[in-house]
Enzyme design. Structure first.
Site, short mmCIF file in Angstrom:
data_model
loop_
_atom_site.label_atom_id
_atom_site.label_comp_id
_atom_site.label_asym_id
_atom_site.label_seq_id
_atom_site.Cartn_x
_atom_site.Cartn_y
_atom_site.Cartn_z
N PRO A 120 0.87 -1.45 0.09
CA PRO A 120 -0.15 -0.05 0.03
C PRO A 120 0.82 1.18 0.06
CG PRO A 120 -0.22 -1.27 1.87
CD PRO A 120 0.56 -2.13 0.97
N ASN A 121 0.38 2.10 -0.81
CA ASN A 121 1.08 3.43 -0.95
C ASN A 121 2.14 3.54 -1.75
OD1 ASN A 121 -1.18 4.62 0.58
ND2 ASN A 121 -0.31 3.87 2.28
N ARG A 145 5.79 12.21 -2.64
CA ARG A 145 5.84 13.02 -1.20
C ARG A 145 6.82 12.33 -0.36
NH1 ARG A 145 1.66 10.75 1.65
NH2 ARG A 145 2.37 12.21 3.32
N TYR A 152 12.03 8.37 0.92
CA TYR A 152 11.57 7.53 -0.42
C TYR A 152 12.29 7.99 -1.81
CZ TYR A 152 8.55 5.63 2.85
OH TYR A 152 7.82 5.19 4.21
N ASN A 182 7.79 -6.02 -1.35
CA ASN A 182 7.85 -4.78 -0.36
C ASN A 182 6.53 -4.81 0.38
OD1 ASN A 182 7.78 -2.46 1.28
ND2 ASN A 182 9.04 -1.24 -0.19
N ALA A 210 3.23 -1.05 4.71
CA ALA A 210 2.85 -1.02 6.00
C ALA A 210 2.25 -2.34 6.50
CB ALA A 210 1.76 0.06 6.17
N GLU A 260 12.18 -10.00 1.21
CA GLU A 260 11.39 -9.04 1.67
C GLU A 260 12.30 -7.68 1.64
OE1 GLU A 260 10.52 -9.31 5.89
OE2 GLU A 260 10.25 -6.95 6.17
N HIS A 266 12.86 -3.21 1.75
CA HIS A 266 12.33 -1.90 2.11
C HIS A 266 13.30 -0.78 1.57
CE1 HIS A 266 9.34 -3.66 4.91
NE2 HIS A 266 10.25 -4.71 5.18
N ARG A 291 13.68 3.90 12.18
CA ARG A 291 12.33 5.08 12.21
C ARG A 291 11.50 4.95 13.43
NH1 ARG A 291 9.70 4.76 6.41
NH2 ARG A 291 8.61 6.57 7.22
O1 CA2 Z 1 10.63 1.81 3.43
C1 CA2 Z 1 9.86 0.86 2.92
O2 CA2 Z 1 9.88 0.50 1.87
C2 CA2 Z 1 8.58 0.81 3.53
O3 CA2 Z 1 8.22 -0.59 3.36
C3 CA2 Z 1 7.81 1.57 3.09
C4 CA2 Z 1 6.36 1.82 3.65
C5 CA2 Z 1 6.50 2.07 5.20
O4 CA2 Z 1 4.98 1.68 6.07
C6 CA2 Z 1 7.29 0.73 5.77
O5 CA2 Z 1 7.37 0.91 7.21
C7 CA2 Z 1 8.79 1.02 5.14
C8 CA2 Z 1 5.45 3.09 3.47
C9 CA2 Z 1 5.09 3.37 1.91
C10 CA2 Z 1 4.46 4.59 1.80
O6 CA2 Z 1 4.72 5.24 0.63
C11 CA2 Z 1 4.93 6.53 0.36
C12 CA2 Z 1 5.04 6.51 -1.03
C13 CA2 Z 1 5.09 8.10 -1.29
C14 CA2 Z 1 4.95 8.97 -0.35
C15 CA2 Z 1 4.47 8.58 0.85
C16 CA2 Z 1 4.66 7.23 1.19
#
Ligand code: CA2
Length: 148
Positions: A10-11, A18, A23, A72, A75, A99, A101, A108
């Site tokens: 997700p996301n 953002r 990221y 990946n 969340a 896995e 990230h 974090r």
């Molecule tokens: O660092 C990673 O790859 C994470 O899997 C990214 C997840 C986070 O919940 C994990 O703790 C670590 C979040 C992805 C959110 O993606 C975004 C993309 C653009 C802007 C903001 C967030």
């Protein structure tokens, strides 16, 4: 041709829009291009979903077709036992699942320090931006040494 599933939770479809300090500025299309350039003889099948059940369905596909996975879980990493069970189906079938990230979750917020996926993954790579995926790809493409 080696087929590799690159699954994103997700996301991650919003990458590049953002939080570039966490990221980066690149998006999933850029990631697909980098991985395809790294492994021109492999079929890189990169997908993203915000939907837990869709991700689980793709892991079932990996089991049935014996396709190695770079995952990946975003969340879902931190709380989805359903995704964990599906990841375990992959690795207990003898199919590798790495896995990855982009960030280092351990540096974090404390809720990111727990992964319910890691214990059933073949390995974990975190904190290297898109290079986390590239390192996972290198590992999956390495000839596997025979077990002693
Ligand atoms: O660092 C990673 O790859 C994470 O899997 C990214 C997840 C986070 O919940 C994990 O703790 C670590 C979040 C992805 C959110 O993606 C975004 C993309 C653009 C802007 C903001 C967030």
């Amino acid at each position: 041709m080696t087929h590799i599933l690159v699954l994103n939770g997700p996301n991650l479809g919003r990458l590049g829009s953002r939080e570039p300090e966490v990221y980066g500025h690149a998006d999933l299309a850029d990631l697909r291009a980098v991985l395809c350039a790294d492994a021109p003889s492999a079929e890189i099948d990169l997908r993203q979903s915000d939907d837990e059940s869709e991700l689980i369905g793709w892991l079932h596909e990996a089991v049935d077709q014996r396709v190695p996975v770079i995952l990946n879980p975003a969340a879902f990493t931190h709380y989805s036992y359903a995704l964990r069970d599906a990841a375990a189906l992959v690795t207990t079938a003898g199919v590798p699942l790495i896995e990855v990230h982009i960030s280092n979750p351990h540096s974090r917020e404390s809720f990111r320090h727990t992964s319910v996926i890691s214990a059933v993954a073949t390995g974990v790579i975190a904190g290297f931006g898109f290079d986390s995926y590239r390192l996972a790809l290198v590992q999956l493409l390495r000839p596997m040494p025979a077990l002693e």
